[in-house]
Scaffold this motif. Structure first.
Motif, PDB file in Angstrom:
ATOM      1  N   LEU A 273     -79.066 -25.842  -7.409  1.00 20.08           N
ATOM      2  CA  LEU A 273     -79.562 -24.520  -7.783  1.00 20.08           C
ATOM      3  C   LEU A 273     -78.490 -23.767  -8.555  1.00 20.08           C
ATOM      4  O   LEU A 273     -77.347 -23.649  -8.097  1.00 20.08           O
ATOM      5  CB  LEU A 273     -79.924 -23.740  -6.517  1.00 20.08           C
ATOM      6  CG  LEU A 273     -80.471 -22.326  -6.730  1.00 20.08           C
ATOM      7  CD1 LEU A 273     -81.878 -22.374  -7.326  1.00 20.08           C
ATOM      8  CD2 LEU A 273     -80.500 -21.565  -5.398  1.00 20.08           C
ATOM      9  N   GLY A 297     -75.741 -26.012  -4.616  1.00 20.30           N
ATOM     10  CA  GLY A 297     -75.789 -24.969  -5.624  1.00 20.30           C
ATOM     11  C   GLY A 297     -74.494 -24.983  -6.405  1.00 20.30           C
ATOM     12  O   GLY A 297     -73.521 -25.645  -6.028  1.00 20.30           O
ATOM     13  N   SER A 298     -74.465 -24.254  -7.482  1.00 27.33           N
ATOM     14  CA  SER A 298     -73.256 -24.199  -8.284  1.00 27.33           C
ATOM     15  C   SER A 298     -73.185 -22.842  -8.958  1.00 27.33           C
ATOM     16  O   SER A 298     -74.206 -22.242  -9.289  1.00 27.33           O
ATOM     17  CB  SER A 298     -73.279 -25.329  -9.316  1.00 27.33           C
ATOM     18  OG  SER A 298     -72.034 -25.432  -9.962  1.00 27.33           O
ATOM     19  N   ASN A 299     -71.977 -22.369  -9.123  1.00 24.66           N
ATOM     20  CA  ASN A 299     -71.737 -21.027  -9.612  1.00 24.66           C
ATOM     21  C   ASN A 299     -70.679 -21.109 -10.712  1.00 24.66           C
ATOM     22  O   ASN A 299     -69.516 -21.411 -10.427  1.00 24.66           O
ATOM     23  CB  ASN A 299     -71.238 -20.169  -8.430  1.00 24.66           C
ATOM     24  CG  ASN A 299     -70.739 -18.807  -8.836  1.00 24.66           C
ATOM     25  OD1 ASN A 299     -71.267 -18.207  -9.750  1.00 24.66           O
ATOM     26  ND2 ASN A 299     -69.709 -18.340  -8.156  1.00 24.66           N
TER      27      ASN A 299
END
Lengths: 357, 357
Positions: A273, A297-299
């Motif tokens: 995500l 997830g990754s930011n």
């Protein structure tokens, strides 16, 4: 007060002064440059959807005045005495982060964006936890060298600006999960992030499938480099594509059915995500234990990875598809309204060089 | 009809004949042994919670008669001509799977349990998709050598039986995520699976924290090898332990707050579900993108890994804590009622050797 503090640099920006205020010109001072600082004349700044969340105070945590903007490109105007990698005149970019501790576990892993003391480019404070940071809807910015990236000279500064957020956000999980020519990947949503995911994935040699609620995006997806297109509401299409993808990058921030996406993954495939839906994802226990997917997830990305992404884009001549606009309070407001309606292909970029003349 | 079919082996079992029927004795034939088959005299069979789901037809897919049981230990009574690794008299075990294609991607990855053609030990069919399989609440079973494991001679066959499901289910994610002496792991729920997770994790040298809704389990958790205990409803305790765990194995099948567990993970930690809650897990987008955890699930283990687990248990003298009962229709019913109420430490094991005398 030390004498050095007299050397602050007068700057201008477009700021909001309350959560229901229009943008107005804001006159302020950028800090006195430190020995490891780079002073950048801002040429362009992309409009990221998260700017809009901040400006409308949707996360109820803003302080004012607020100067958004974390997709910044420009030209180096001044460098501190210990700056090693930049010279006056260099094309550079600044993304979402302008300082971190550089000592903690995430910093040591080159994932500075996850430092507990992270200083975001705007709507945040410097490491002193007091001095507010102001973003890229401005004519100048002063940033510690470690958090400045080189923009390859073959890339235009306007269309390169959104690489600093939309680009790295999609590049990072593609690299993390070793996407290459044998990979079959899915990109969910064809907006600012999604269109970069398609371009970058295709440039890495992967077979890219775009998954969208809307058949109308098919042609654009193929033009951007996708090899296949799925309408997520069409159960028959989705069923035919079951168990076919190694990695899905989900850029959608509206609530949506993640289990239907997990169905598309191969055994032990990865769902990542990068959007930020307001409600929790609902993930069935059965697919989790029977397919053993990695749900994560990754930011954005760390500084090393962001430079790597920019170099990759330089090599493959990749930039964002943008609509460039002259920055005024009115044009920013119009761009926000259109961004909220997803009416942009695919990113607005503000011309800041001519904004305050 | 080929002459070989005359060599079926008469067997007895406890079976249910409809979803509201009590257990009754069932006389049937085990298949004619093939060249790669091992015929096993069943001594013990554990009661797994999934037996109960099947018997009560909670998944609405049963065919009858149904003979549950996939935590089987016994002694080899006969081997086919091509059997290489087993001899008459060997102590052996059979878990949840009795046949697969051995050619597909999961089979090649030694994860036979994920083969699309998997034949479960009971409530399933053989590879012909027709012949029903019958489980371990029986006196005999015939199983292809590849799906039979050796039980180390120092382990008692009764308390070793649940290793074939509860043991491998927790061992597999511990190994997959390289748990060792520097690991800090959490085990959620202290039932049949959870107590094995604690024993195995501790034997691997990890610092084990048990997370439970009930303070009453603290002493047992410590006795089993845990170094710490958290009451999941105590927000203060949970907050103190935030960002402290490398891996969480969640054995709970009731609905529960997974985000509170993700809070316990270190940056990029792993949450692995081995329970099967009936409702989807709700996972916040924000923790997913900001902590980058791996959210995944695991389902028993492959044959190679199951043998490795049994050898590890032999080396470390690990078996399950069990309540052994003589198998009769009445004792099975009582054991089911108590298992549903979590009133067992920690697994019922049926004595099948003396069941039909």
């Amino acid at each position: 007060m030390s004498p050095a503090q007299n050397n602050t640099i007068p700057a201008k920006a477009y700021a909001v002064f309350a959560d229901d205020s229009p943008f107005k010109v804001f006159d302020f001072e950028r800090r006195t440059p430190r020995v490891d600082d780079v002073v950048i004349r801002i040429h362009y700044c992309g409009i990221c959807h998260s700017d809009i969340h901040h400006v409308y105070n949707e996360w109820k945590k803003e302080t004012y005045p607020l100067v958004p903007g974390h997709e910044i490109t420009g030209v180096v105007e001044q460098v501190g005495s210990s700056v090693k990698h930049f010279s006056v005149g260099d094309h550079v970019g600044v993304g979402c982060v302008v300082d971190t501790c550089l000592k903690c576990e995430p910093c040591k892993k080159h994932k500075e964006q996850h430092c507990p003391d992270v200083c975001y480019t705007y709507g945040s404070t410097e490491l002193d936890k007091v001095t507010p940071t102001h973003g890229g809807y401005s004519n100048l910015v002063t940033v510690k060298e470690h958090f400045v990236c080189k923009i390859p000279n073959n890339l235009p500064l306007d269309a390169a600006a959104p690489l600093l957020c939309a680009g790295i956000t999609t590049y990072s999980p593609l690299r993390q999960y070793n996407v290459g020519k044998d990979s079959r990947i899915g990109v969910v949503g064809l907006g600012g992030l999604g269109h970069m995911g398609v371009k970058l994935g295709a440039a890495m040699g992967a077979h890219v499938t775009v998954i969208s609620t809307s058949e109308s995006k098919r042609n654009d997806a193929i033009k951007l480099g996708a090899k296949a297109f799925l309408v997520s509401k069409d159960k028959e299409q989705m069923k035919t594509a079951a168990n076919s993808l190694d990695l899905i990058i989900d850029t959608v921030s509206a609530p949506h059915d993640v289990n239907a996406l997990i169905d598309l993954l191969k055994f032990e495939g990865v769902y990542c995500l990068v959007g930020a839906p307001p409600k929790p994802l609902e993930i069935g226990a059965f697919p989790l234990i029977m397919k053993r997917p990695i749900i994560t997830g990754s930011n954005i990305g760390g500084m090393k990875e962001t430079q790597e992404m920019l170099d990759f884009c330089g090599k493959h001549n990749i930039v964002c598809d943008i609509e460039k606009i002259q920055a005024t309070p009115e044009t920013i407001k119009t761009a926000y309204d259109r961004t909220v309606k997803s009416d942009v292909k695919y990113r607005f970029v503000l011309d800041m060089l001519n904004a305050f003349k």
